[in-house]
Design an enzyme around this catalytic site. Structure first.
Site, PDB file in Angstrom:
ATOM      1  N   LEU A 524       0.874  -1.078  -0.017  1.00  0.00           N
ATOM      2  CA  LEU A 524       0.054  -0.037   0.079  1.00  0.00           C
ATOM      3  C   LEU A 524       0.953   1.160   0.020  1.00  0.00           C
ATOM      4  O   LEU A 524       0.682   2.318  -0.548  1.00  0.00           O
ATOM      5  CB  LEU A 524      -0.846  -0.066   1.229  1.00  0.00           C
ATOM      6  CG  LEU A 524      -1.970  -0.928   1.337  1.00  0.00           C
ATOM      7  CD1 LEU A 524      -2.748  -1.007   2.665  1.00  0.00           C
ATOM      8  CD2 LEU A 524      -3.001  -0.790   0.249  1.00  0.00           C
ATOM      9  N   PHE A 529       9.535   3.988   8.373  1.00  0.00           N
ATOM     10  CA  PHE A 529      10.247   3.129   8.702  1.00  0.00           C
ATOM     11  C   PHE A 529       9.812   1.671   8.305  1.00  0.00           C
ATOM     12  O   PHE A 529      10.461   0.548   9.202  1.00  0.00           O
ATOM     13  CB  PHE A 529       9.851   2.981  10.553  1.00  0.00           C
ATOM     14  CG  PHE A 529      10.362   4.364  10.739  1.00  0.00           C
ATOM     15  CD1 PHE A 529      11.647   4.698  11.125  1.00  0.00           C
ATOM     16  CD2 PHE A 529       9.166   5.324  11.391  1.00  0.00           C
ATOM     17  CE1 PHE A 529      11.832   5.938  11.627  1.00  0.00           C
ATOM     18  CE2 PHE A 529       9.423   6.369  11.955  1.00  0.00           C
ATOM     19  CZ  PHE A 529      10.962   6.855  11.844  1.00  0.00           C
ATOM     20  N   GLY A 530       9.372   1.632   7.159  1.00  0.00           N
ATOM     21  CA  GLY A 530       8.937   0.153   6.494  1.00  0.00           C
ATOM     22  C   GLY A 530       8.057   0.449   5.910  1.00  0.00           C
ATOM     23  O   GLY A 530       7.342   1.526   5.350  1.00  0.00           O
ATOM     24  N   VAL A 532       3.915  -0.740   4.167  1.00  0.00           N
ATOM     25  CA  VAL A 532       2.825  -1.128   4.372  1.00  0.00           C
ATOM     26  C   VAL A 532       2.033  -2.158   3.433  1.00  0.00           C
ATOM     27  O   VAL A 532       1.856  -1.821   2.429  1.00  0.00           O
ATOM     28  CB  VAL A 532       1.894   0.072   4.897  1.00  0.00           C
ATOM     29  CG1 VAL A 532       0.479  -0.285   5.411  1.00  0.00           C
ATOM     30  CG2 VAL A 532       2.377   0.947   5.789  1.00  0.00           C
ATOM     31  N   ASP A 643       3.260  14.162  14.651  1.00  0.00           N
ATOM     32  CA  ASP A 643       3.364  14.036  13.234  1.00  0.00           C
ATOM     33  C   ASP A 643       2.089  13.990  12.792  1.00  0.00           C
ATOM     34  O   ASP A 643       1.641  13.287  11.640  1.00  0.00           O
ATOM     35  CB  ASP A 643       4.058  12.949  12.773  1.00  0.00           C
ATOM     36  CG  ASP A 643       4.563  12.811  11.581  1.00  0.00           C
ATOM     37  OD1 ASP A 643       4.841  14.036  10.871  1.00  0.00           O
ATOM     38  OD2 ASP A 643       4.911  11.895  10.713  1.00  0.00           O
TER      39      ASP A 643
END
Ligand SMILES: *[C@@H]1O[C@H](CO)[C@@H](O)[C@H](O)[C@H]1NC(C)=O
Ligand SMILES: *[C@@H]1O[C@H](CO)[C@@H](O)[C@H](O)[C@H]1NC(C)=O
Ligand SMILES: *[C@@H]1O[C@H](CO)[C@@H](O)[C@H](O)[C@H]1NC(C)=O
Length: 874
Positions: A524, A529-530, A532, A643
């Site tokens: 997606l 940090f990675g 989805v 954020d």
């Protein structure tokens, strides 16, 4: 050479008999142009006809661009003598001249006023360059009159702008009186006749700015012109005439130079993709460009160390030291010693590098001698005060009077040699000798400091690396032995051990199967940090999986943080976490799946924004506000998200908002108000000033981000990377300006029905209250929820942050980039980008950027290190 040769000269008479409005191709004695008719150029680029400017009802004859929606008038015939009804007609009279009549034929409102040889049959044509020409018998020699010789406020490409020494015909562009009145205004742009030709912008006859003289590659006072990206400039100065002409590389570009009512000269270009004019140069560009800013014999340097721009030329002292001390340089400077007394007494010249040379109105030019003999000649002549080369490479120009309106540049300009007496000369010689002796020593210092700098950076790198490694190892242990997320490696955030019994633990195999083994088709998006992924369990339940990238040492902490926080939070406007998966190095969070992606995908998209009507937008704002109220005040913990942005607000199937991404969030103690951090994380454009600059955050920093979101939701425009023709640096600044003038309705997104204007206005006011510069003035979330529910009266907001900016920085940047368009430029830690590109390219700002304190520090260490070394060497 004349310009009407550009167009085809065949006579075409197009008459459309069944319409009331005629489109003509020419005006002949039998075919006048009546009010309502339009004369169109051959390739339909320009049109001539009657118009009423702005809110006025007066009728004027003018030329405008035919193919753009915004009526942009480039020439006006009867600018000072309007008609007050629609009885006007432009016609060729018995003598062959062009006249503008009202009702009374013996009383013209305007005429070409040329004497026409008898027995000529004249004809009028509008050329594709925007030039209206009166032809005698349709041949090149028969040009009787052209509008290019009588500019209004606009200088078009292909137009020779200047003056004819023979006929004395002078081209002067003069501003309109106002937007509603094209009458002759106060500001003019014209060639000064004396000395070496220069263009002047003046108020009446008082100069405001000068281009400087032509130095072969451009004007000495317009550094930007050396980059010619859309046109080629020709300058001509001979016994007969002086002129300058801009020729487009691509004739379909629309660009114009305008003298406007506020006293600036600007150049703007039509951007077809944006359907509007964009200014890319505006003069006078800087304080130092204001004419005679530092008085006679002063020189203006925009980056003087002590913050005062004015200094005296070598050999001069301030005329009034008191004014000078009070930072008023307009009195200028006087000779330390009268030149006459020292003439022929060992005086010499001191060189000033990178200068816009003084006003050349009284200077003497000799193109036939070299710079060396120029200097010799100047030394011999006791009235000569300075010399320079006339163009970048050749010729000689000498001044015999006060040196007026000089300024310096950092990377443009010429060398100016100023005559000084023997004492001053000796001082300068001594200084420069010292510096050359020291040069070798300085290079040594520079090299060694560079080496130290490199070592220092290496050390930081090594230190960070080992620190992260140690952390990783420790975290590894935590994960394999238990599911207690006890972070004692760093900042002492969680003292208690937290047993996350509420959280489901998923098996890696289950997740892999659900996401089709993390296939690229299921991806997606890519977070900080990675990645989805979307997944489907065997029972059909949809999930979103956030898979932490294995090598992100940063991510470990954020991951634990998120699991810890979100498992404790339950609110319908917060994204729900279903569980997590930890196996070896794999760490994953499993969320509910939201099919509609995030809010930014909707509000910034041309088509999708239509799906969000006023009701929906207001619901989204209220949803976000409620969730934030919960985070800040009502949950068991006090949480600052840090954020918040439209990309972190997800929408469910019914477009209800859900706040996500708690990777940066912090828990606050009950009595904690504000915390300082060295690690500034967040997204540019949503960060409050105190957080971005000083690392201070509190619930009010979240409130600030909320305000930015509200403004974005109502206007449908992005805050960062925002560009506006008036050089508003960001959305907030633009909204603020409109709000102050009571015109905020203008900026509301077009998908919002006008009926909800006042409600939208109320939201804008709330947004502005949230983005106020000082945290203390911003309301808290419970007040905001009350305001949204119409139960509180709204105070008047104060000026938002990042509006005034740091004047020094922004001014300097202005000079470098010509256009300064994003708040990024005003942000000290932000990277300075090519502002021009930013203006053209909206896409550029799509990717959100995260700035870390460390990055900013490393950047500064490098930047200042280099600047320092550079200075020492120079
Ligand atoms: C036209 O204007 C002239 C000069 O102002 C005047 O003498 C004359 O009577 C006017 N004619 C008409 C028909 O109004
Ligand atoms: C000129 O610009 C137009 C529109 O931007 C473009 O379509 C055309 O290809 C350009 N022509 C040349 C010769 O570059
Ligand atoms: C010095 O130069 C000026 C300008 O060129 C000239 O008018 C004047 O005669 C010169 N004086 C001498 C002594 O050569």
């Amino acid at each position: 050479m004349h310009f009407y040769q550009h167009s085809c000269l065949t006579v075409l008479l197009i008459i459309l008999p069944f319409t009331s409005c005629l489109f003509l191709n020419t005006i002949t004695p039998n075919q006048p142009l009546k009010d309502g008719d339009v004369l169109i150029s051959t390739r339909k680029k320009f049109a001539l006809g009657f118009f009423s400017p702005g809110n006025s009802h007066n009728r004027y004859v003018g030329i405008w661009y035919h193919q753009i929606p915004e009526q942009t008038v480039v020439w006006v015939a009867n600018r000072d003598n309007p008609l007050n009804d629609t009885s006007g007609a432009l016609a060729i009279d018995n003598h062959g001249g062009l006249l503008l009549f009202g009702k009374n034929r013996s009383f013209p409102f305007w005429s070409t006023n040329v004497s026409i040889p008898a027995a000529n049959i004249s004809m009028v044509k509008l050329l594709d360059v925007g030039n209206l020409v009166l032809l005698g018998n349709n041949t090149e020699e028969s040009l009787l009159w052209q509008s290019f010789d009588h500019p209004t406020d606009t200088i078009l490409p292909s137009m020779k702008f200047g003056w004819k020494r023979v006929t004395g015909l002078d081209n002067i562009a003069t501003s309109w009186k106002s937007m509603d009145d094209p009458g002759t205004g106060n500001y003019s742009y014209w060639f000064k006749r004396n000395g070496n030709p220069q263009l002047f912008l003046s108020e009446g006859r008082a100069p405001r700015w000068r281009t400087g003289s032509w130095i072969g590659i451009g004007w000495s006072g317009i550094p930007q012109m050396s980059v010619r990206f859309i046109f080629n400039v020709t300058f001509m100065s001979n016994q007969d005439e002086v002129w300058v002409m801009y020729c487009l590389y691509n004739e379909s570009t629309l660009t114009r130079l305008v003298v406007d009512e506020s006293g600036t000269v600007y150049r703007s270009t039509w951007l077809e993709e944006r359907k509007r004019w964009v200014r890319f140069y505006s003069a006078p560009p800087e304080k130092c460009d204001a004419y005679e800013f530092c008085g006679p014999n002063g020189v203006c340097n925009p980056v003087n160390n002590d913050g005062f721009e004015c200094t005296c030329l070598p050999g001069f002292d301030p005329r009034s030291p008191k004014d000078w001390y009070l930072r008023d340089g307009s009195g200028g400077c006087v000779r330390k010693q009268e030149l006459n007394r020292t003439c022929g007494n060992k005086e010499g010249f001191v060189k000033l590098a990178r200068v816009k040379v003084p006003d050349t109105s009284k200077a003497h030019v000799n193109m036939n001698i070299s710079l060396k003999s120029c200097g010799e000649e100047c030394l011999r002549n006791c009235t000569c005060t300075a010399y320079s080369s006339a163009t970048v490479s050749e010729g000689c120009i000498t001044w015999h009077d006060d040196l007026v309106d000089a300024r310096t540049y950092s990377n443009w300009g010429q060398d100016l040699y100023v005559r000084v007496d023997s004492i001053t000369l000796a001082q300068y010689l001594k200084n420069s000798k010292n510096s050359s002796i020291n040069k070798i020593g300085k290079v040594g210092i520079a090299l060694s400091s560079f080496a130290i700098l490199i070592l220092f950076l290496f050390f930081i790198y090594w230190w960070r690396k080992t620190k992260t490694k140690a952390k990783e190892q420790r975290s590894e242990n935590v994960y394999t032995t238990s599911i207690y997320f006890n972070d004692n490696s760093g900042e002492n955030e969680y003292e208690e051990c937290t047993n996350n019994s509420e959280l489901t633990l998923f098996d890696l195999n289950t997740i892999a199967a659900a996401t089709n083994n993390f296939s690229i088709d299921n991806k997606l998006g890519e977070g900080g940090f990675g990645s989805v992924y979307r997944g489907v369990f065997s029972d059909g339940k949809e999930i979103a999986v956030k898979r932490l990238s294995k090598n992100s040492g940063q991510g470990n902490k954020e991951f634990k943080n998120e699991v810890l926080l979100i498992s404790k939070l339950q609110h319908k406007n917060l994204v729900r976490v279903l569980g997590c998966c930890i196996q070896g190095v794999e760490k994953m969070l499993i969320y509910e799946y939201l099919p509609n992606k995030s809010l930014d995908v909707f509000i910034f998209d041309k088509e999708k924004r239509g799906l969000l009507d006023w009701r929906k937008r207001f619901d989204i704002i209220c949803g976000i506000a409620r969730a934030m109220l919960y985070l800040h005040h009502d949950s068991r913990l006090r949480i600052i998200h840090r954020d918040l942005k439209t990309a972190n607000v997800l929408l469910d199937a019914n477009l209800n908002p859900k706040i996500s991404d708690f990777g940066m969030a912090r828990i606050f103690g009950e009595d904690e108000i504000e915390v300082n951090t060295h690690r500034v994380v967040g997204t540019y454009g949503y960060m409050s000033p105190e957080y971005a600059m000083k690392g201070r955050y509190s619930i009010k920093s979240d409130v600030y981000s909320f305000g930015v979101m509200v403004l974005e939701i109502i206007t449908g425009k992005k805050n960062s990377g925002y560009c506006h023709e008036n050089l508003h640096s960001n959305l907030m600044a633009h909204v603020w300006d409109l709000w102050k003038e009571g015109r905020a309705l203008e900026i509301i997104d077009s998908s919002i029905d006008e009926r909800f204007g006042s409600a939208a206005l109320r939201c804008i006011t709330i947004g502005l209250l949230c983005v106020q510069e000082h945290a203390i003035n911003r309301p808290n979330m419970s007040e905001i929820v009350l305001m949204l529910s119409n139960e509180a009266t709204l105070p008047n907001p104060k000026q938002p942050a990042f509006v005034s900016g740091d004047p020094l920085t922004s001014e300097r940047l202005n000079s470098v980039n010509h256009v300064t368009c994003t708040e990024e430029n005003k942000f000290r830690g932000g990277k300075i980008r090519d502002a021009w590109r930013m203006c053209i390219d909206d896409e550029w700002s799509q990717g959100a950027e995260r700035y870390r304190f460390e990055d900013v520090v490393s950047f500064y260490v490098f930047f200042y290190g280099f600047t320092c070394i550079f200075r020492i060497i120079m």
